[in-house]
Design an enzyme around this catalytic site. Sequence first.
Site, PDB file in Angstrom:
ATOM      1  N   TYR A  19       0.856  -1.184   0.000  1.00  0.00           N
ATOM      2  CA  TYR A  19       0.000   0.000   0.000  1.00  0.00           C
ATOM      3  C   TYR A  19       0.892   1.234   0.000  1.00  0.00           C
ATOM      4  O   TYR A  19       1.844   1.319   0.784  1.00  0.00           O
ATOM      5  CB  TYR A  19      -0.881  -0.009   1.256  1.00  0.00           C
ATOM      6  CG  TYR A  19      -1.795   1.181   1.413  1.00  0.00           C
ATOM      7  CD1 TYR A  19      -2.952   1.298   0.662  1.00  0.00           C
ATOM      8  CD2 TYR A  19      -1.508   2.182   2.342  1.00  0.00           C
ATOM      9  CE1 TYR A  19      -3.808   2.391   0.825  1.00  0.00           C
ATOM     10  CE2 TYR A  19      -2.352   3.269   2.514  1.00  0.00           C
ATOM     11  CZ  TYR A  19      -3.496   3.374   1.749  1.00  0.00           C
ATOM     12  OH  TYR A  19      -4.337   4.447   1.917  1.00  0.00           O
ATOM     13  N   ASP A  46       9.415   2.863  -0.605  1.00  0.00           N
ATOM     14  CA  ASP A  46       8.395   3.542   0.193  1.00  0.00           C
ATOM     15  C   ASP A  46       8.656   3.176   1.649  1.00  0.00           C
ATOM     16  O   ASP A  46       8.269   2.097   2.110  1.00  0.00           O
ATOM     17  CB  ASP A  46       7.003   3.102  -0.257  1.00  0.00           C
ATOM     18  CG  ASP A  46       5.906   3.758   0.585  1.00  0.00           C
ATOM     19  OD1 ASP A  46       6.247   4.460   1.571  1.00  0.00           O
ATOM     20  OD2 ASP A  46       4.723   3.554   0.273  1.00  0.00           O
ATOM     21  N   LYS A  82       5.008   9.590   8.569  1.00  0.00           N
ATOM     22  CA  LYS A  82       4.813   9.079   9.929  1.00  0.00           C
ATOM     23  C   LYS A  82       5.854   9.604  10.930  1.00  0.00           C
ATOM     24  O   LYS A  82       5.713  10.703  11.441  1.00  0.00           O
ATOM     25  CB  LYS A  82       4.764   7.550   9.891  1.00  0.00           C
ATOM     26  CG  LYS A  82       3.566   7.048   9.028  1.00  0.00           C
ATOM     27  CD  LYS A  82       3.266   5.604   9.235  1.00  0.00           C
ATOM     28  CE  LYS A  82       2.257   5.030   8.258  1.00  0.00           C
ATOM     29  NZ  LYS A  82       0.858   5.243   8.594  1.00  0.00           N
TER      30      LYS A  82
HETATM   31  N1  HOZ Z   1      -1.331   4.039   6.411  1.00  0.00           N
HETATM   32  C1  HOZ Z   1      -1.939   3.341   7.502  1.00  0.00           C
HETATM   33  C2  HOZ Z   1      -2.415   2.013   7.071  1.00  0.00           C
HETATM   34  N2  HOZ Z   1      -1.463   1.041   7.129  1.00  0.00           N
HETATM   35  C3  HOZ Z   1      -3.050   4.019   8.190  1.00  0.00           C
HETATM   36  C4  HOZ Z   1      -3.591   5.265   7.659  1.00  0.00           C
HETATM   37  C5  HOZ Z   1      -5.008   5.128   7.254  1.00  0.00           C
HETATM   38  O1  HOZ Z   1      -5.241   4.518   6.209  1.00  0.00           O
HETATM   39  O2  HOZ Z   1      -5.845   5.642   7.971  1.00  0.00           O
END
Ligand code: HOZ
Length: 428
Positions: A147, A242, A270
Amino acid sequence: MQSKNITRSQELFQQAQSLLPGGVDSPVRAFRSVGSQPLFIDRGEGAYVYDVDGNRYLDYVLSWGPLILGHANHDISRVICTTAQKGTSFGAPIPLELELARRVMGFYPSMERVRFVNSGTEATMSAIRLARAFTHRDLIIKFEGCYHGHTDSFLVQAGSGVATLGLPDSPGVPTVTANQTLIAPFNDLDAVKAIFQSYPHQIAAIIVEPVAGNMGVVPPVEGFLEGLRGLTEEFGALLIFDEVMTGFRVHPGGAQTLYNIKPDLTTLGKVIGGGVPVGAFGGRQAIMDLIAPAGPVYQAGTFSGNPLAMAAGVETLRILENPIVWENLEARSKQLKDGVLSILRKKALNYHLQSAGTMFTLFFTENPVSNWASASLANREKYAQFFRNMLDYGVYLAPSQFEAGFLSSMHGEHEILLTLEAIEQSLV
Ligand code: HOZ
């Protein structure tokens, strides 16, 4: 163990349904795949969060990764407050951008130039535009179950909430865009090679989570990342790591330091914002100099490099520069891992705990997980039951089998022991 009283959360969620689609601002928060409903959070402190009903939970979500120093760290809160008193946004350069850039580059020397943005999605979206401009090619390769945020190009066979909700593709993504994204199974170098052989002069870049975290934690098999580096060089494509999730999490220098691979471009987010919204992308100077205004590739943002994120990021990285912080994080991660493995052995449960640095996932499957095909065999109902049991014991895990758990420097020996007790009781 009795279920907790979550009346106020339930009331608020009821109201939220008529205000926000599905009652939330991001699908992964909705608790749908674990047969429950979300807790509304009042506050956080160290390793713990408190919901609006006053229940306390040991937190392994940590805002989905950023809070490596725990909730409401005193130093970070202090710099956010003092910075806010001087103004929260100027839409103009500030000295803190330079300080954060220097610190990021100190940990990630492959990033010879960096552009700050406001989220991981923005970082990956911009990195792929840049890769296309640099190579004069359109196709990208991504991996099934990985993702990279919710940009159109990446909502193809994606992980995280997309996998959790069972949506292989998203309506609204033009077919013509989706067709520019070629998919390979994670950890399958032969598949990547075959794609390059089919499109030898059309692939702009491979984008990869070097340790996958968005289908649960799936480390690369030996030679996989080296192989991607070799193939991209052979076929004139760029390699984009990423590291929005893995940055400062699998190693202070990310997966690129852990596995000693130098990508052309890196995306971060993050942790580098210390809990304030942020993202960044960077890499080789020759590539980054294509970004406007140095070059013609447009990328912009009102809040990019904003004072609060820069200040919180600088303070976080300043603290992480002390090697003792990472040593302690590693020690606690090991304590948790050893403890879980011993519980699994004692209970004769052949589930798979997979981890990398401060990230972990307990997969409810008897087969090791190396890609999305094997991750998706995990028993989601068993995970859901485990998740609900853990919540009753006061431990807050990701509300999906296909996400990572995270540790913070505030998870001490005592917190790990509490967690292990909860796991022992919750695994049935
Ligand atoms: N990027 C995170 C999922 N692994 C959390 C952020 C979200 O989608 O709220």
